[in-house]
Design an enzyme around this catalytic site. Structure first.
Site, PDB file in Angstrom:
ATOM      1  N   HIS A  45      59.874  30.392 -34.810  1.00 27.33           N
ATOM      2  CA  HIS A  45      59.296  30.675 -33.476  1.00 27.33           C
ATOM      3  C   HIS A  45      57.847  30.185 -33.477  1.00 27.33           C
ATOM      4  O   HIS A  45      56.965  30.828 -34.045  1.00 27.33           O
ATOM      5  CB  HIS A  45      59.335  32.178 -33.189  1.00 27.33           C
ATOM      6  N   HIS A  47      54.739  27.976 -30.981  1.00 26.47           N
ATOM      7  CA  HIS A  47      54.305  27.295 -29.757  1.00 26.47           C
ATOM      8  C   HIS A  47      53.399  26.140 -30.156  1.00 26.47           C
ATOM      9  O   HIS A  47      52.371  26.355 -30.814  1.00 26.47           O
ATOM     10  CB  HIS A  47      53.550  28.271 -28.840  1.00 26.47           C
ATOM     11  N   ARG A  49      52.476  23.719 -27.769  1.00 23.62           N
ATOM     12  CA  ARG A  49      51.697  23.405 -26.558  1.00 23.62           C
ATOM     13  C   ARG A  49      51.918  21.971 -26.068  1.00 23.62           C
ATOM     14  O   ARG A  49      52.797  21.274 -26.491  1.00 23.62           O
ATOM     15  CB  ARG A  49      50.223  23.722 -26.759  1.00 23.62           C
ATOM     16  N   ASN A  73      57.868  27.033 -23.418  1.00 20.55           N
ATOM     17  CA  ASN A  73      57.109  27.540 -22.259  1.00 20.55           C
ATOM     18  C   ASN A  73      55.866  26.708 -21.964  1.00 20.55           C
ATOM     19  O   ASN A  73      54.744  27.195 -21.963  1.00 20.55           O
ATOM     20  CB  ASN A  73      56.753  29.021 -22.425  1.00 20.55           C
ATOM     21  N   LYS A 137      65.719  30.059 -24.705  1.00 19.21           N
ATOM     22  CA  LYS A 137      64.803  31.194 -24.764  1.00 19.21           C
ATOM     23  C   LYS A 137      64.871  31.949 -23.444  1.00 19.21           C
ATOM     24  O   LYS A 137      64.695  31.360 -22.371  1.00 19.21           O
ATOM     25  CB  LYS A 137      63.374  30.687 -25.004  1.00 19.21           C
ATOM     26  N   HIS A 174      62.724  37.087 -25.511  1.00 20.57           N
ATOM     27  CA  HIS A 174      61.461  37.818 -25.436  1.00 20.57           C
ATOM     28  C   HIS A 174      61.821  39.206 -24.925  1.00 20.57           C
ATOM     29  O   HIS A 174      62.114  39.380 -23.740  1.00 20.57           O
ATOM     30  CB  HIS A 174      60.462  37.127 -24.500  1.00 20.57           C
ATOM     31  N   HIS A 212      59.967  38.173 -32.254  1.00 20.08           N
ATOM     32  CA  HIS A 212      58.720  38.907 -32.519  1.00 20.08           C
ATOM     33  C   HIS A 212      58.846  40.404 -32.257  1.00 20.08           C
ATOM     34  O   HIS A 212      58.167  40.943 -31.387  1.00 20.08           O
ATOM     35  CB  HIS A 212      57.547  38.317 -31.732  1.00 20.08           C
ATOM     36  N   LEU A 257      51.514  39.071 -26.927  1.00 17.88           N
ATOM     37  CA  LEU A 257      52.626  39.795 -26.313  1.00 17.88           C
ATOM     38  C   LEU A 257      53.914  39.503 -27.070  1.00 17.88           C
ATOM     39  O   LEU A 257      54.169  38.332 -27.356  1.00 17.88           O
ATOM     40  CB  LEU A 257      52.784  39.384 -24.841  1.00 17.88           C
ATOM     41  N   ASP A 285      55.354  33.022 -34.127  1.00 20.05           N
ATOM     42  CA  ASP A 285      54.865  33.100 -32.745  1.00 20.05           C
ATOM     43  C   ASP A 285      53.425  32.586 -32.662  1.00 20.05           C
ATOM     44  O   ASP A 285      52.654  33.032 -31.801  1.00 20.05           O
ATOM     45  CB  ASP A 285      54.973  34.518 -32.191  1.00 20.05           C
TER      46      ASP A 285
END
Ligand SMILES: [Zn+2]
Length: 382
Positions: A45, A47, A49, A73, A137, A174, A212, A257, A285
């Site tokens: 997991h 990110h 970007r 995302n 996701k 999530h 997470h 989060l 995460d």
């Protein structure tokens, strides 16, 4: 790992003095000297970007991890196999251009697509046929960064979920409800009852990763669930409790989060990670934001941990004398859950403290890393 990427400062002081500063109830025990050899880990997991920042972000992950499951995302989100392929090509190029020693197995980005109310069975079929997509996701609409495209009602995705189960794709979840009337610290536990259990009832064959996890309720639910349910655990949720957010003032770089929880929940997540159960595996995460977006009147959620991911987990595992469980958590359990071969190449963690830089490059701005300006007692040997 070259100085341009890690810019680490090797500190030669004795291990006893390298103990990381206590900021919450966590005690990090520092054994004498030593090293730990484990199969190259995977980060299930992360990110990375948008494309303009990949060159700065990807090498932190690709230098250490064999695979990484890349979250979708972005703005706009990655919703189709075609978009995932284009994004993945850029990620792979950044990994190649990065500094990982070409000692063996190349880095492999694994892709997760963004599930929406409009994800069709045909889109799922294309994703499964692509060979690069591991799953979808599920972001409840409004749950976290760029989640406004997320699912408004899981019932709208039932056909897509059943198709995913049929074709062997995995759902990454999530796990928080987003109702304004539910306390932010209770949203994960509420999600299990309101969304996850009905979802699993409607698609019992679907493999689901609760991402997470942050609470005792989630750890207990996943441990007791059938084998098709697993969970990732981040370093921050097993190193810190929610006091870290408020120590001496508001600490935006501890805000993520799901948010950090009470000490009993940190302990439960650490117990799950170190339990030896195959259901729990590494997913950082790691979520970089520009410094200004964190240090703001409305700071973004997300902690950037990729620069030190494996050492951070080693600290947490060592704190409960469970370093012998780290390899399964970091390198075996996730691969087994996702039904990909375990990595054969090795990495070595050495008990050598280093100072985390105050910042790293992040496109045309900078990102403040987790533990900025502090010592971390473990180093990945390159
Ligand atoms: Zn995430």
């Amino acid at each position: 790992m070259p100085a341009s990427i890690v810019a680490r400062v090797v500190v030669t002081r004795a291990c006893a003095r390298a103990r990381v500063r206590r900021r919450t109830a966590v005690t990090t025990r520092c054994s004498s000297s030593g090293s730990l050899v484990l199969a190259r880990p995977d980060d299930w997991h992360v990110h990375l970007r948008d494309p303009s920042r990949l060159a700065d972000v990807v090498p932190h992950t690709s230098n250490v991890f064999k695979r990484a499951l890349v979250m979708p995302n972005l703005t706009p989100p990655i919703r189709t196999a075609k978009e995932a392929k284009e994004y993945r090509d850029l990620i792979q190029a950044a990994a190649t251009a990065g500094a990982r020693e070409a000692s063996g197995e190349p880095f492999e980005a694994q892709m997760s697509l963004y599930l929406t109310d409009n994800t069709t069975e045909g889109m799922v079929e294309e994703a499964a046929a692509s060979g690069i997509v591991r799953g979808y996701k599920l972001y409840p609409a409004g749950a976290t960064t760029n989640s406004e495209f997320g699912v408004t009602d899981v019932k709208k995705t039932e056909k897509a979920l059943r198709k995913m189960a049929e074709l062997g794709l995995t759902l990454q979840v999530h796990g928080e409800v987003t109702h304004a009337d539910v306390d932010v610290f209770d949203r994960e536990a509420k999600f299990i009852k309101e969304v996850l259990i009905p979802l699993l009832d409607s698609a019992p064959e679907l493999r689901v990763v609760m991402e997470h996890i942050t609470t005792r309720q989630a750890a207990e639910f996943v441990a007791a669930a059938p084998d098709n349910v697993g969970a990732t655990i981040t370093p921050q949720h097993i190193l810190f409790n929610r006091n870290a957010l408020f120590k001496g003032g508001l600490r935006p770089h501890f805000y993520c989060l799901p948010v950090l929880k009470r000490e009993e929940h940190r302990e439960a997540c650490l117990a799950a990670a170190t339990s030896g159960s195959k259901k729990f595996f590494l997913g950082t995460d790691s979520a970089p934001h520009p410094r200004g977006a964190k240090e703001s009147a409305c700071g973004c959620a997300g902690i950037f941990s990729a620069h030190a991911a494996l050492p951070l987990y080693a600290m947490a595992f060592e704190s409960v004398s469970a370093l012998d469980k780290l390899e399964a958590f970091a390198s075996h359990n996730g691969a087994d859950f996702y039904r990909v071969p375990r990595n054969t190449e090795k990495v070595t963690l050495v008990k050598k403290p280093w100072m985390v830089p105050n910042e790293y490059n992040f496109g045309d701005t900078i990102v403040v890393p987790f533990y900025a300006g502090e010592e971390i007692p473990w180093t990945v040997e390159m």
